[in-house]
Enzyme design. Structure first.
Site, PDB file in Angstrom:
ATOM      1  N   THR A 189      36.871  42.811  38.308  1.00  0.00           N
ATOM      2  CA  THR A 189      35.866  42.561  37.110  1.00  0.00           C
ATOM      3  C   THR A 189      36.065  41.103  36.835  1.00  0.00           C
ATOM      4  O   THR A 189      37.108  40.437  37.111  1.00  0.00           O
ATOM      5  CB  THR A 189      36.023  43.452  35.894  1.00  0.00           C
ATOM      6  OG1 THR A 189      37.259  43.030  35.241  1.00  0.00           O
ATOM      7  CG2 THR A 189      36.377  44.769  36.420  1.00  0.00           C
ATOM      8  N   ASP A 190      35.184  40.630  36.036  1.00  0.00           N
ATOM      9  CA  ASP A 190      35.079  39.365  35.325  1.00  0.00           C
ATOM     10  C   ASP A 190      35.744  39.637  33.993  1.00  0.00           C
ATOM     11  O   ASP A 190      35.904  40.898  33.602  1.00  0.00           O
ATOM     12  CB  ASP A 190      33.536  38.723  35.222  1.00  0.00           C
ATOM     13  CG  ASP A 190      33.993  37.013  35.111  1.00  0.00           C
ATOM     14  OD1 ASP A 190      34.846  36.750  34.580  1.00  0.00           O
ATOM     15  OD2 ASP A 190      33.064  36.392  35.459  1.00  0.00           O
ATOM     16  N   TRP A 191      35.758  38.877  33.093  1.00  0.00           N
ATOM     17  CA  TRP A 191      36.493  38.909  31.811  1.00  0.00           C
ATOM     18  C   TRP A 191      35.923  39.852  30.963  1.00  0.00           C
ATOM     19  O   TRP A 191      34.916  39.950  30.391  1.00  0.00           O
ATOM     20  CB  TRP A 191      36.292  37.518  30.914  1.00  0.00           C
ATOM     21  CG  TRP A 191      36.917  37.262  29.827  1.00  0.00           C
ATOM     22  CD1 TRP A 191      36.645  37.305  28.577  1.00  0.00           C
ATOM     23  CD2 TRP A 191      38.387  36.804  29.793  1.00  0.00           C
ATOM     24  NE1 TRP A 191      37.624  36.955  27.660  1.00  0.00           N
ATOM     25  CE2 TRP A 191      38.818  36.728  28.395  1.00  0.00           C
ATOM     26  CE3 TRP A 191      39.300  36.651  30.700  1.00  0.00           C
ATOM     27  CZ2 TRP A 191      40.173  36.322  28.014  1.00  0.00           C
ATOM     28  CZ3 TRP A 191      40.651  36.409  30.416  1.00  0.00           C
ATOM     29  CH2 TRP A 191      40.961  35.960  28.963  1.00  0.00           C
ATOM     30  N   ASP A 193      34.931  42.780  31.138  1.00  0.00           N
ATOM     31  CA  ASP A 193      33.467  43.411  31.668  1.00  0.00           C
ATOM     32  C   ASP A 193      33.431  44.660  31.580  1.00  0.00           C
ATOM     33  O   ASP A 193      32.239  45.447  31.404  1.00  0.00           O
ATOM     34  CB  ASP A 193      32.943  42.729  32.829  1.00  0.00           C
ATOM     35  CG  ASP A 193      32.468  41.314  32.681  1.00  0.00           C
ATOM     36  OD1 ASP A 193      32.121  41.070  31.432  1.00  0.00           O
ATOM     37  OD2 ASP A 193      32.377  40.592  33.537  1.00  0.00           O
TER      38      ASP A 193
END
Length: 761
Positions: free
Chosen positions: A306-308, A310
Site C-alpha cells: 500500500t501507500d501511506w 491507505d
C-alpha cells in the site's frame, strides 16, 4: 464499476472456455527459492505471517525528542519480537551519512536475527532521483527531466547508479520508478513522472527498472524496484493529490496500463498501489484491479504494498469501510500483500482476528507472505542482511557525478531562441534575477535530502545554484545579481531594473520552490503574478530577456514568454542542474532536450498532445488545440534536416514487420544530438483515433555535415488500440507516419489466418 465487472466476468468465461478446449499443462517445477519459501511458511505461526505483511515507519522504532536520530532498542524489540514486523520504511527526518545508515540497518537486522525464525527486515526508501536520504550521494534530474532526454542509456545509467548508492546505504528496496501518466498539469507529482505519453513512460521506465535490478538483485549493487502508483494515480479530476479520478476501462487500458505491463515484463519485483479512487472505487479496495488485472492479466507475482496509511483511509477518507477492521478485510481480500500502516500495529491485530474469524483465508495470507519472503530471498537478505561498507568505493564519485551532469545537460530544453540570441557570449555583462536563481531547492525539488526538499540549500551547499554556475562560467565581475521577487511577492524591483539597464542581457529565473504530494497542491496553474510582473518591468528596459524555468510542472508563463527573447525549460535538473543551465546558456553544451509534456498556453486549456481530432478545432472554432509548446518540442544550436523517409512495403499484413528508415543530417555548424521521434496516426478507426501517437524514438549524435540513417521496425501490435469492449485490437486501414518534416502513408491489412486482434492488453 458494473461495466468493469461485466467485462471481468466476460473475460473469465472466455478464459474458462479456452482452458476447457486445451489439454491441461503440467504444473511448472518450483524454483529453489520457492521451495525455501514454502518450507519457511510451513514453520510460521499466523502471527509471524501477518507480521511479514506489516510495514511501519522508522519513527515507530526510533527515539522521540532526541536531538539526533537514534533507534530505540525497546521499541525495536517490540516491533520484531512481538509483532514480527517484516518491513520498515524511511520517510521523515533528514539525510544521514552512510555510517549512520550502517548503524541503523545493522541494529534493525540484528534485532530480526533474534526472532524465532530469523527473518530479515526489508527496509524501503524513496530514492527516486538518486539516494535522496544519504549525504554525499549523486542526485540526478527528476523523472520529468529524465524523460526530456529521450535517452534510454541515461535512464538505465540512472537506475544503475541509484541502485549502487542505495545498496551502499545498506537499503535493498527502492520505491521507484513512478510510472504514472502525467496528464494533469496541476497535479503536484508531475515532476515525478516521465511525462504524458505511455510509450515514452514504458520505454524509459523499463530501462530504469533494469538499471535498478540488474541481472540478479541478490548482488550487492542492485535493489528491488517498486513500480508506482498502480493505477491511474496521475489523472485526478481536480488536479489535487490523492483525489478521485474517472477513467473508463478502455481508456485505462489504452493509456495507463501499458507502462505497468512493460514494467512487469522488465522484471519489477514490487508495486505500490494508487492512493486514490477510480470511478468511485479506491484501488486499495479493488479486487478487479489488484487481482483480476494485476495478477490474472499482467501475471505480476511480486509484492503489492500500500501507500501511506491507505488501508486506514478506506474507512476515514473513502468511506467504503465502516470500520478500520473492515478496511483491513477489504484490502487484503482485494489483493494487498503488505500494509504501509505505518504508525501502529492495528493492521496486525485486525488481520489476525480476521483470519481466526475466517473473514480472510489462510490461503490469502500465505499467498501474500510467499511473495514477501520470495523477494527477501531474491535480494539475498537471508545471507547478507547488511552490506559491507568497503564494497562501495564509487559512492559519490566523480564518475557518478558526470553521469548526472550528462543527464542534466541532455534534459535542458530550449523552447524559444529568437534571432539566435543563444548561446550568449561570455564577455557580456549579465543580470541574474528571479526567485529560482539562487536556491538549490528549485533545482532539486522534493524528495531531496528530506521529503519536501526544504534542506537542499544546506545539504547541497557545495553545488552550484544557477547564479553561482553563471558566475563560475563567465566570472563574478560580469554578473550582477538582484533577487527581484520571491516566489509570490515582489522584492527590490527598482534596484533590479536599475541593474538591468546597466547590463547587456537579463537572465530571468522563474518557477517553483520544492514540494511534493499534497503540500504541492495549487488552485491556480498560473505562475504567481509577482513573477510575471517582474518579467514585465524588466522587459521595459529594452534589454534582451532570457527566461529560465525551474519548475516541477508547466506553470502558465505565457505573458512572460511573450516578453522573452529566449526561453529555457530546466525542469528540476538536480544537483548538477545549475552548471547544466549555465553550460547551455553560454554554448558549452548544445541543448537536446524535448518536452515530455504539453506546455499549456492557458490555465484552462489543458489538452495533451495525443488528443482526439475533435479537440483540434475547426474553421469556426478559435479555441482548439493551441498549446504554448507541444509535446516533443525542443530547439538546438544547430539544425537537422530529415530526408529519404522510406518504408519497406506500402501494405503491412498481420504478423509482418514494417521497416521505416529516415536520413537525418546535421546541417548546422556545431555538433548536436537529435531525438528522432516516430509519430503514427491512424486516419479512421472504430474508436476515434488520436491525432497522433509516439510509437518509437531514438537519440543520435551528429557532427556538422554528418548524416545518419535511423531505422524503426513496426508491427501490428505497435499500431493497436483498446476498443469499446476493452480488447486490444489493430484494425485495417490507412496510417500516416511523421518523422520530422517527412510524412508517408501505408495501409494495414488483417486477414482471417492472422487476426488483427492482439489480445486483452
Amino acid at each position: 464499476m458494473k461495466k468493469l465487472l461485466v467485462s471481468a466476468i466476460g473475460l473469465s468465461l472466455l478464459i474458462g472456455t479456452c482452458l476447457m478446449a486445451q489439454p491441461k499443462k503440467p504444473a511448472a517445477a518450483k524454483s529453489s527459492i520457492d521451495q525455501k519459501v514454502d518450507a519457511l511458511i510451513a514453520k510460521m505461526t499466523l502471527e509471524e505471517k501477518v507480521g511479514q505483511m506489516t510495514e511501519v515507519t522508522s519513527d515507530v522504532v526510533s527515539k522521540t525528542n532526541s536531538p539526533i536520530h537514534q533507534i530505540d532498542p525497546e521499541k525495536l524489540k517490540e516491533a520484531i519480537m512481538k509483532y514480527h514486523v517484516g518491513s520498515i520504511l524511511n520517510v521523515t527526518g533528514t539525510a544521514y551519512t552512510r555510517q549512520h545508515w550502517f548503524d541503523v540497518i545493522t541494529e534493525i537486522q540484528g534485532a530480526a536475527a533474534k526472532d524465532r525464525l530469523k527473518i530479515p527486515v526489508i527496509y524501503g526508501i524513496d530514492a527516486i532521483h538518486g539516494v535522496t536520504y544519504t549525504t554525499g550521494s549523486t542526485l540526478f534530474p527528476h523523472e520529468i527531466a529524465l524523460a526530456a532526454t529521450f535517452n534510454r542509456n541515461i535512464a538505465h545509467t540512472l537506475g544503475e547508479i541509484t541502485a549502487y548508492e542505495t545498496r551502499a546505504s545498506y537499503i535493498p528496496w527502492n520505491y521507484s520508478p513512478v510510472l504514472d501518466l502525467g496528464k494533469s498539469a496541476l497535479w503536484p507529482r508531475i515532476y515525478e513522472t516521465m511525462g504524458e505519453d505511455p510509450y515514452l513512460i514504458k520505454t524509459l521506465g523499463a530501462e530504469v527498472i533494469k538499471g535498478y535490478q540488474g541481472n540478479d538483485i541478490s548482488d550487492k549493487y542492485h535493489v528491488a524496484a517498486c513500480m508506482k502508483h498502480y493505477l491511474g494515480y496521475g489523472f485526478p479530476m481536480n488536479g489535487k493529490d490523492r483525489t478521485p479520478s474517472w477513467i473508463p476501462d478502455r481508456y485505462m487500458r489504452e493509456y495507463f496500463l501499458p507502462p505497468f505491463a512493460e514494467a512487469v515484463k522488465a522484471g519489477a519485483r514490487t508495486l505500490m498501489i494508487n492512493s486514490g479512487e477510480i470511478n468511485g472505487v479506491p484501488i486499495h479496495a479493488s479486487k478487479y484491479m489488484l487481482t483480476d488485472v494485476l495478477r490474472g492479466e499482467l501475471h505480476f507475482d511480486g509484492i503489492a504494498v500500500t501507500d501511506w496509511r491507505d488501508i486506514q483511509y478506506l474507512n476515514t477518507r473513502h468511506h467504503v469501510a465502516a470500520t478500520q477492521k473492515d478496511a483491513v478485510m477489504i484490502a487484503v481480500n482485494a489483493g494487498v500483500d503488505m500494509s504501509m500502516v505505518p504508525y501502529d500495529y492495528t493492521f496486525f491485530t485486525y488481520l489476525v482476528e480476521l483470519v481466526k474469524e475466517k473473514k480472510v483465508t489462510m490461503a490469502r495470507v500465505n499467498e501474500a507472505v510467499h511473495r514477501i519472503l520470495k523477494v527477501k530471498y531474491e535480494l539475498g537478505l537471508f545471507e547478507r542482511p547488511v552490506g559491507n561498507p568497503d564494497d562501495y568505493p564509487k559512492f559519490g564519485s566523480e564518475e557518478f557525478r558526470m553521469a548526472s551532469v550528462q543527464a542534466a545537460n541532455e534534459a535542458i530544453t530550449l523552447l524559444k531562441n529568437n534571432n539566435k540570441i543563444l548561446p550568449l557570449k561570455k564577455g557580456l555583462k549579465v543580470l541574474v534575477t528571479g526567485p529560482t536563481a539562487n536556491t538549490m531547492r528549485s533545482l532539486d525539488g522534493g524528495w531531496s535530502y528530506t521529503w519536501q526538499g526544504d534542506q537542499s540549500d544546506k545539504f547541497a551547499a557545495d553545488k552550484n545554484t544557477i547564479l553561482e554556475a553563471i558566475q563560475q562560467k563567465i566570472g563574478k565581475d560580469n554578473v550582477n545579481y538582484q533577487p527581484g521577487a520571491a516566489f509570490d511577492s515582489l522584492l527590490n524591483v527598482s534596484e533590479t531594473v536599475k541593474a538591468a539597464k546597466n547590463s547587456d542581457v537579463i537572465i530571468l529565473c522563474l518557477g517553483e520552490l520544492s514540494y511534493t504530494e499534497n503540500v504541492g497542491n495549487i488552485d491556480d496553474l498560473n505562475l504567481p503574478l509577482a513573477q510575471i510582473q517582474l518579467a514585465t518591468e524588466l522587459a521595459k528596459t529594452g534589454k534582451p530577456v532570457i527566461l529560465v524555468l525551474a519548475e516541477g510542472r508547466p506553470r502558465i508563463v505565457t505573458n512572460a514568454d511573450k516578453l522573452s527573447n529566449a526561453t529555457v525549460m530546466a525542469y528540476l535538473p538536480g544537483n548538477e542542474g545549475g552548471d547544466a543551465i549555465a553550460s547551455v546558456l553560454f554554448g558549452d553544451v548544445n541543448p537536446s532536450g524535448r518536452l515530455p509534456i504539453t506546455y499549456p498556453r492557458y490555465a484552462n486549456a489543458l489538452v495533451n498532445y495525443n488528443r482526439k481530432n475533435l479537440e483540434n478545432g475547426n474553421s469556426d472554432d478559435s479555441h482548439g488545440y493551441n498549446p504554448l509548446y507541444e509535446f516533443g518540442h525542443g530547439l538546438s544550436y544547430t539544425t537537422f534536416a530529415y530526408d529519404n523517409l522510406h518504408i519497406s512495403k506500402p501494405t503491412l499484413n498481420a504478423n509482418e514487420t514494417l521497416t521505416i528508415t529516415v536520413d537525418v543530417k546535421n546541417t548546422g555548424q556545431v555538433e548536436g544530438k537529435e531525438s528522432v521521434l516516430l509519430f503514427i496516426s491512424q486516419l479512421y478507426a472504430s474508436i476515434a483515433p488520436d491525432t497522433k501517437r509516439l510509437r518509437a524514438f531514438d537519440k543520435i549524435g551528429l557532427k556538422p555535415g554528418e548524416t545518419k540513417t535511423v531505422t524503426f521496425k513496426i508491427t501490428a501490435k505497435d499500431l493497436a488500440f483498446v476498443n469499446d469492449v476493452s480488447k486490444t485490437v489493430t484494425e485495417a486501414g490507412e496510417f500516416k507516419i511523421q518523422l520530422g518534416s517527412q510524412t508517408q502513408s501505408f495501409n494495414y491489412v488483417s486477414n482471417l489466418d492472422a487476426p488483427s486482434r492482439t489480445g486483452r492488453l
